[in-house]
Write a protein that holds these residues in place. Sequence first.
Motif, PDB file in Angstrom:
ATOM      1  N   ALA A   1       3.339   7.826   5.346  1.00  0.00           N
ATOM      2  CA  ALA A   1       3.663   6.859   6.409  1.00  0.00           C
ATOM      3  C   ALA A   1       5.065   6.296   6.269  1.00  0.00           C
ATOM      4  CB  ALA A   1       2.620   5.733   6.428  1.00  0.00           C
ATOM      5  N   LEU A   2       6.030   7.148   5.957  1.00  0.00           N
ATOM      6  CA  LEU A   2       7.423   6.695   5.953  1.00  0.00           C
ATOM      7  C   LEU A   2       7.885   6.557   7.397  1.00  0.00           C
ATOM      8  CD1 LEU A   2       8.764   8.985   3.112  1.00  0.00           C
ATOM      9  CD2 LEU A   2       8.206   6.566   2.971  1.00  0.00           C
TER      10      LEU A   2
ATOM     11  N   THR B   1       0.830  -1.201   0.000  1.00  0.00           N
ATOM     12  CA  THR B   1       0.000   0.000   0.000  1.00  0.00           C
ATOM     13  C   THR B   1       0.864   1.250   0.000  1.00  0.00           C
ATOM     14  OG1 THR B   1      -1.557  -1.238   1.345  1.00  0.00           O
ATOM     15  CG2 THR B   1      -1.922   1.125   1.201  1.00  0.00           C
TER      16      THR B   1
ATOM     17  N   ASP C   1       1.988  -3.724   6.392  1.00  0.00           N
ATOM     18  CA  ASP C   1       1.792  -3.872   4.953  1.00  0.00           C
ATOM     19  C   ASP C   1       3.047  -4.413   4.289  1.00  0.00           C
ATOM     20  OD1 ASP C   1       0.038  -3.050   2.584  1.00  0.00           O
ATOM     21  OD2 ASP C   1       1.970  -2.153   2.098  1.00  0.00           O
TER      22      ASP C   1
ATOM     23  N   ALA D   1       1.815   0.706   7.777  1.00  0.00           N
ATOM     24  CA  ALA D   1       2.777   0.582   6.681  1.00  0.00           C
ATOM     25  C   ALA D   1       3.733  -0.564   6.967  1.00  0.00           C
ATOM     26  CB  ALA D   1       3.541   1.888   6.493  1.00  0.00           C
TER      27      ALA D   1
ATOM     28  N   ASP E   1      -0.661   5.191  10.814  1.00  0.00           N
ATOM     29  CA  ASP E   1      -0.272   4.879   9.434  1.00  0.00           C
ATOM     30  C   ASP E   1       1.058   4.155   9.373  1.00  0.00           C
ATOM     31  OD1 ASP E   1      -2.441   6.133   8.559  1.00  0.00           O
ATOM     32  OD2 ASP E   1      -1.439   7.747   7.476  1.00  0.00           O
ATOM     33  N   VAL E   2       2.006   4.614  10.203  1.00  0.00           N
ATOM     34  CA  VAL E   2       3.362   4.060  10.162  1.00  0.00           C
ATOM     35  C   VAL E   2       3.329   2.589  10.560  1.00  0.00           C
ATOM     36  CG1 VAL E   2       5.628   4.221  11.218  1.00  0.00           C
ATOM     37  CG2 VAL E   2       4.416   6.291  10.583  1.00  0.00           C
TER      38      VAL E   2
ATOM     39  N   PHE F   1       0.364   4.955   1.252  1.00  0.00           N
ATOM     40  CA  PHE F   1      -0.619   5.606   2.101  1.00  0.00           C
ATOM     41  C   PHE F   1      -0.788   7.073   1.739  1.00  0.00           C
ATOM     42  CE2 PHE F   1       0.667   1.888   4.331  1.00  0.00           C
ATOM     43  CZ  PHE F   1      -0.458   1.465   4.998  1.00  0.00           C
TER      44      PHE F   1
ATOM     45  N   ARG G   1      -0.876   9.715   3.654  1.00  0.00           N
ATOM     46  CA  ARG G   1       0.125  10.604   4.231  1.00  0.00           C
ATOM     47  C   ARG G   1       1.488   9.915   4.278  1.00  0.00           C
ATOM     48  NH1 ARG G   1      -2.549  11.484   9.295  1.00  0.00           N
ATOM     49  NH2 ARG G   1      -3.913   9.908   8.441  1.00  0.00           N
TER      50      ARG G   1
END
Lengths: 357, 273
Positions: free
Chosen positions: A87-88, A81, B176, B173, B169-170, A83, A85
């Motif tokens: 999401a690093l 995915t 993922d 991720a 999100d992180v 993302f 924003r």
Amino acid sequence: MSKKLIDLQHITKSYDGHTILDDLNLYIRENEFLTLLGPSGCGKTTTLRLIGGFESPDNGKIIFDGKNITNLAPNERQLNTVFQRYALFPHMTIAENIAFGLKIKKKSKDYINDKIKYALKLVNLDGFEKRSIDSLSGGQQQRIAIARAIVNEPKVLLLDEPLGALDLKLRQDMQYELIRLKNELGITFIYVTHDQEEALTMSDTIVVMNQGYIQQIGTPEDIYNEPCNAFVADFIGESNIIDGIMLEDKLVKILNVTFPCVDEGFGTNTPVDVVIRPEDVELVAPEQGLLSGEVTSLIFKGVHWEIVVLAGGYEWLVHTTQMHPVGSKVGIRVDPFNIQIMNKPESSDEKAVELDA
Amino acid sequence: MRNLKRQLFAGPYMIWIVGFILLPVVMILYYAFTTSSGSFTVSNVLTITHPIFFRALLFSLKLALVCTLICLVLAYPLAMILNNMKNGSQGFIVFIFILPMWMNFMLRILAWKMLLSNNGIINTILGFFGLPDLHIINTPAAVVLCMVYDFLPFMVLPIYNALARINRDVIEAAKDLGAGNITIFFKIIVPLSMSGVISGIIMVFVPALTSFAVSDLLGGGKVLLIGNIIEQAFTQDYNWNLGAGLSFVLMIFVLVSMTLVNSRDTEGGANVW
């Protein structure tokens, strides 16, 4: 046509008693660039998160490459995915970010280094390995997020409004870049956006969604030229949506004037919605038009003029390259081929999805 | 003109800094490096090499370390549980945690004295169930227990704040990209919450290293920490020069340990793999 890669069957999802998706059925073919398009709250992101494994459906099945993956965790799915924003990982360098997935798969150091180089080249950021995340602009961060996803060679790349935070120019550049990436990598893209232009530019297939229901599935041309209901017509570009009565095949009465059209099979004297795109309205001398009226507003838009004509009691939105000053009398004509007839929504369900974008 | 006005606002704060921070430090330095008659000496500072004092310093370091470690081990999972809770109940639990901090520090220590004493409440309850008595009052264990109780919120809150700042999100991720829960914990959550852990360590270790009230009341004079020795030098022996000399040494230790911990912070991110 290539085979079905992902098949969503009878998916239902609700949060706190609020239904987000209701019996959704959708399949995605291999190597397709499929866009889920709709206003916020239409269920497009939820659909993507279901495919990614971040949510599980209340009902229904998700088939991936012939296998049921409905209950698999995200880390066990062969997709990645990008993302919204980015999401690093803020505590890692760019190289470490890109290497994350590969290190988990225990790839060799050489393999990982090659992959990092390759991925950075692909997103036009060669030599950025040692840089930190905060030193990058939004657009660059987005490219790294894409690089981090594609080094894992997923069968499917999920993109959740990845260009939403970028400015217009950058967004357009990135659109071309995404198309190029898709062609170079030959993987399936599932793209979520509320931006109809983005969807039209990049997609092989567009799925227009609203309030948890799929409104229309088709190629960009289909969706734009043959919207199946008023919602799609209104959401994809601007349009004049007018109440009309289908008198008989190929004849429709709009604003008490009979227009010839090309649609058939609606029966006789059936109330319908008529869609006419602003660029399809021709402005002619008053006596040459089927309708005549007066220009009430004129705005210069660069490529064209945006004109509003009050004719037959309706404010027609017109895009034309010819200037007509405010107050001038004009006639309106529409090529029969450019008149799109749609059935009125029948059930209350369909009514609910009408025109609230 | 406007600048002058602004500076005027800073006035009270400047007076505070000078009067209550800079001046005392200067005075400590002065007393630390002079004899009672006012001539220069380093003997006050070197007194730390005396076995009794040196042992007290080492013992203080040891207790502070143990206390910090216990706080960290208790606080991290607690902060994670807090962070994973629903928003409504989160605030309530944080409130419960801060509640004891509204009580006077001395009162809390005295309460522990009551609880732990040989005929105290804990032993009464244990006796009621026919369980053996707990004799930890006047031992280092009691001191550590009370310090952990006092300082735990100072460890939980910064870690909780750091965890709450990690973007969901992180974590998604990482999932993922194929990371399991253990990998996510060690490669993402721990490094990203390091800043909270560092502040927590500093906020627990420094007061634990310099405390004397807890060991005074719960150590029964048997647990001699460097803080107790400094306190005695000032209040019992009226030897300000010795007290200031030892304070100076302790300050150096605090500064060095803070620098060490802080340097771990800046490296922390880069060496994840």
